[in-house]
Every structure is written in structure tokens, then in C-alpha cells.
Motif scaffolding. Structure first.
Motif, PDB file in Angstrom:
ATOM      1  N   LYS A  13     -27.001   9.581   4.600  1.00  0.00           N
ATOM      2  CA  LYS A  13     -26.731   8.434   4.112  1.00  0.00           C
ATOM      3  C   LYS A  13     -27.678   7.131   4.555  1.00  0.00           C
ATOM      4  O   LYS A  13     -28.052   7.488   5.219  1.00  0.00           O
ATOM      5  N   TYR A  20     -20.403  -3.870   9.383  1.00  0.00           N
ATOM      6  CA  TYR A  20     -18.855  -3.848  10.515  1.00  0.00           C
ATOM      7  C   TYR A  20     -17.904  -4.756   9.386  1.00  0.00           C
ATOM      8  O   TYR A  20     -16.853  -3.939  10.351  1.00  0.00           O
ATOM      9  N   SER A 166     -16.077   3.892  10.764  1.00  0.00           N
ATOM     10  CA  SER A 166     -15.566   3.967   9.075  1.00  0.00           C
ATOM     11  C   SER A 166     -15.463   5.116   8.253  1.00  0.00           C
ATOM     12  O   SER A 166     -14.198   5.463   7.316  1.00  0.00           O
ATOM     13  N   THR A 234     -25.487   2.066  17.655  1.00  0.00           N
ATOM     14  CA  THR A 234     -24.566   1.597  16.466  1.00  0.00           C
ATOM     15  C   THR A 234     -23.426   1.349  17.478  1.00  0.00           C
ATOM     16  O   THR A 234     -23.241   0.260  17.595  1.00  0.00           O
ATOM     17  N   ALA A 323     -25.388  -0.486  11.370  1.00  0.00           N
ATOM     18  CA  ALA A 323     -25.660  -1.446  12.513  1.00  0.00           C
ATOM     19  C   ALA A 323     -27.355  -2.244  12.611  1.00  0.00           C
ATOM     20  O   ALA A 323     -26.713  -4.196  13.067  1.00  0.00           O
TER      21      ALA A 323
HETATM   22  O1  PMV Z   1     -26.027   2.527  11.895  1.00  0.00           O
HETATM   23  P1  PMV Z   1     -25.145   3.370  11.295  1.00  0.00           P
HETATM   24  O2  PMV Z   1     -25.425   4.603   9.740  1.00  0.00           O
HETATM   25  O3  PMV Z   1     -24.604   3.218  12.059  1.00  0.00           O
HETATM   26  O4  PMV Z   1     -23.951   2.121  10.604  1.00  0.00           O
HETATM   27  C1  PMV Z   1     -23.080   1.554  11.372  1.00  0.00           C
HETATM   28  C2  PMV Z   1     -22.122   0.768  10.201  1.00  0.00           C
HETATM   29  C3  PMV Z   1     -20.906   0.284  11.271  1.00  0.00           C
HETATM   30  O5  PMV Z   1     -20.288   0.113   9.805  1.00  0.00           O
HETATM   31  C4  PMV Z   1     -21.833  -0.650  11.953  1.00  0.00           C
HETATM   32  C5  PMV Z   1     -20.070   1.074  11.813  1.00  0.00           C
HETATM   33  C6  PMV Z   1     -19.127   2.282  10.753  1.00  0.00           C
HETATM   34  O6  PMV Z   1     -18.855   3.330  11.511  1.00  0.00           O
HETATM   35  O7  PMV Z   1     -18.697   2.139   9.467  1.00  0.00           O
END
Ligand code: PMV
Ligand code: MG
Length: 368
Positions: A13, A20, A166, A234, A323
Motif C-alpha cells: 500500500k 496522522y 489506523s 512510524t 508517516a
Molecule cells: O508510514 P506508514 O505507512 O506507516 O503510515 C503511517 C500513517 C499514519 O497515519 C501516521 C499512521 C496510521 O496508522 O495511519
């Protein structure tokens, strides 16, 4: 391989917008599934066996007694897989189906050959892969491997294992395509689990606030992804942002409003097939994330991501994905014929274009 072997394929993904903010109530994110995959191969065997060759585990054995899973070795090193098996067998026990030993092998294209992490959601994808493989293996009148069941079981596992998140990545890996996503209420889910609601009941319930909808991007909008060659973590970044929420709630609120406005603008532009509106919405989301970064003193846009964005903005608009703090950036461009120039500029700036494309189907039994 014989016909009783089942293969499943699960895409990685990317976050497009709403990072956030999506952790809060009534906040939307946009995510998409990309054409790098995790694959699971499952067949009957004499003992329950999991093989994770890329993690250095050729054979992990376990036993199942009354819905409980017992491992033959220290299982702390693969918490997502361990919890996926525990939750799945609890579910199977509740449904009243007996365990049937299998061998499941999971391989991944989501990290590169040297084990470097791109941030394409490998921990979510491994949970979705294990659950999709098991649901297909145990498929019967009582167990249908629907997307909803895959998502709900995987979200329970992922949320419990990580203690936050999330689960937008779980949705992207499960459903595929472009999604607009709003998370379930985590306190509600934890309350149900702690209050003794069975998994079998829980997966049939409507989850408050959860919203997952397939959307279509404007037909002539292209995206490109560049890897900064640094891995990001993250959890500490989310903790920093949570601190802002406690210490400066009005700044945090300003961020939530700005993020919501940007995501709604993108969604609205998508509906109207309006590329310029969508590109402006991405740029707006980047601006609010930059402010968040300054307010919360967290390095969302690293120097490499800043460079990535400066180049992308000449051709359309770019932003960090997820993140931030490393991993990948994502760029949206209107004119496909200019993409090669952008990719060349990225390479010159030590950013690796990943050549990713949209993956439409989500978690599915694969052809092979
Ligand atoms: O960088 P990633 O793919 O771990 O995305 C984290 C996105 C956040 O909104 C910061 C956390 C989440 O779980 O949605
Ligand atoms: Mg990331």
C-alpha cells in the motif's frame, strides 16, 4: 504443485493523503494498493508449519489445542504472524471447525533483496496474507473468505499487535484499488474484545465509524513513487504528534481541519474528474503536514523528501507518503510524457523511482 495447493497474492500500500489525521474520529484518508505483492502458498501437511524464508525461518511449527496456538520456538520475533494464527484459531474454534495441519510459506516483494524497507505496508500485508491463505484453506459453508471478513480479522490482529494505527494499510491490502478510508473507533473495538464479545460475533457487527469506499482517480492522472533509500519508523513519529495533541490542542485541531479540507478537495476533484483540483488538494495536504511537522517538532519531510517534492512540484505535486521521515514520496502528474524527466531528476538527486502502479484486486487467490 498439485491442485490442492492454494496461492494468495496481497498487494502493498501507499498513503496518498490524510496521514496522522486518519487516527482521529471522522477523519478521512486516501490510500492505494500497489503492484508489489506478498504471496502465500498453503497446502495440507502432516504438521502445522509456517515458513518465512526471507525472515530466516524455514520452519516454524505449532500445535492447536481448543483454539489455542502453541509454538515450538520463541515466537516473539514474528509477532504479527503469531497473533494472526492465535486470532484465526480462536475464530475457527468459535465457529466449530477442527484444525487441519498445513504448511504455509510467505514470501514478499515489499522489501528489497537486501532487506531494506520501502514502507509499502509489509506488516499489514503479512497479516492479510496469513488470514487470506487460512480463510481460503478452511473455506466451507461457514467460512467464506469475503473481503469484509479478511479486513475485520486482520484489523483486529494488526491493531492488537501494534497497539495503535489506523488499519488503512490493512484496507488497501485487502480491497485493492484507490480507497477513501475512515477508521473504526478503536476504543469500541478494544471494549468489545475485553468485554468478551466473540470474534465470530465481532466480524458480523457493524463497526462504528468504519468506512471503506472504492474511489476512482481522474482518468488522466498519473502517479509516481520514489524511494528515499532510508527506512522510517512510524511509531515514534506518531507519539510525537500525540504529544502535540495533549500540549497544544488548538494547533492540533487546526491540523485536523486543514487535513480534512485537503482530503475532501481531492475526493471531490476525483468525482469531477478534475486533475488540477486533485493536484492542488495534494499540495494542500503537503502544506498542512509541513505545518504539523513544525508544530510537533517531528521530521516528516526529511531533506531527501523535500528534494523529491521540489522536483515533483515542477511536474505536478509531490508529498511524503505515510508517516514520512524517510520511506517513499508520492507524486501526481498530469502529463505522462513528462514523467521520464521527473524520474531522471529524482535519480540525479539519489532518489530511486520504484515504478509502482495501481493494483486493483486486493487480497485474492492467485493464478499461479
Ligand atoms: O508510514 P506508514 O505507512 O506507516 O503510515 C503511517 C500513517 C499514519 O497515519 C501516521 C499512521 C496510521 O496508522 O495511519
Ligand atoms: Mg512509512
Amino acid at each position: 504443485m498439485d491442485s490442492s495447493t492454494i496461492h494468495v497474492q496481497v498487494p502493498g500500500k501507499l498513503f496518498v493523503a490524510g496521514e496522522y489525521a486518519v487516527l482521529e474520529r471522522d477523519q478521512l484518508a486516501i490510500v492505494l494498493a500497489v503492484n508489489r505483492y506478498m504471496t502465500g502458498t498453503i497446502q495440507e501437511a502432516s504438521k502445522h508449519t509456517i515458513s518465512l524464508p526471507q525472515l530466516g525461518y524455514d520452519e516454524i511449527h505449532f500445535e492447536v489445542k481448543k483454539g489455542e496456538v502453541f509454538f515450538s520456538q520463541n515466537e516473539k520475533k514474528f509477532p504479527f504472524v503469531r497473533n494472526a494464527l492465535s486470532i484465526f484459531y480462536q475464530f475457527l474454534y468459535e465457529v466449530g471447525i477442527s484444525p487441519r495441519p498445513f504448511r504455509l510459506t510467505v514470501t514478499s516483494e515489499l522489501d528489497d533483496k537486501t532487506g531494506k524497507k520501502f514502507g509499502l505496508g509489509s506488516s499489514a500485508a503479512i497479516v492479510v496474507t496469513v488470514i487470506t491463505a487460512l480463510l481460503n484453506f478452511y473455506q466451507c459453508k461457514m467460512i467464506r473468505p469475503s473481503k469484509e471478513l479478511i479486513y475485520k480479522l486482520s484489523a483486529i490482529i494488526h491493531y492488537q499487535t501494534q497497539g495503535n494505527g489506523s488499519c488503512a494499510d490493512i484496507a488497501a491490502s485487502t480491497y485493492g484499488g484507490w480507497l477513501s478510508y475512515q477508521m473504526f473507533q478503536p476504543d469500541w473495538l478494544i471494549g468489545e474484545l475485553e468485554g468478551g464479545t466473540s470474534l465470530n460475533e465481532l466480524v458480523k457487527m457493524d463497526w462504528p465509524s468504519l468506512y471503506i469506499k472504492r474511489i476512482s482517480a481522474p482518468s488522466r492522472l498519473s502517479f509516481a513513487v520514489g524511494w528515499t533509500k532510508t527506512a522510517a519508523s512510524t511509531a515514534p513519529m506518531v507519539s510525537h504528534v500525540q504529544k502535540l495533541k495533549e500540549e497544544a490542542p488548538s494547533l492540533y485541531e487546526e491540523f485536523l481541519l486543514g487535513s480534512r479540507r485537503a482530503v475532501l478537495q481531492i475526493l471531490d476533484s476525483f468525482k469531477r474528474d478534475d486533475i488540477d483540483g486533485a493536484i492542488e488538494g495534494f499540495a494542500e495536504n503537503r502544506r498542512v503536514l509541513k505545518k504539523l511537522s513544525a508544530y510537533a517538532k517531528v521530521d516528516i519531510e526529511t531533506p531527501a523528501l523535500k528534494k523529491f517534492i521540489e522536483i515533483a512540484n515542477k511536474y505536478g505535486s509531490g508529498k511524503s507518503s505515510g508517516a514520512g521521515g524517510g520511506d517513499c514520496g508520492i507524486a501526481f502528474v498530469k502529463d505522462r510524457q513528462h514523467i521520464d524527466f521527473m524520474l531522471k531528476e529524482w535519480r540525479d538527486a539519489n532518489i530511486e523511482p520504484l515504478g509502482l502502479q495501481l493494483s486493483n484486486y486486493g487480497a485474492i487467490p492467485s493464478e499461479e
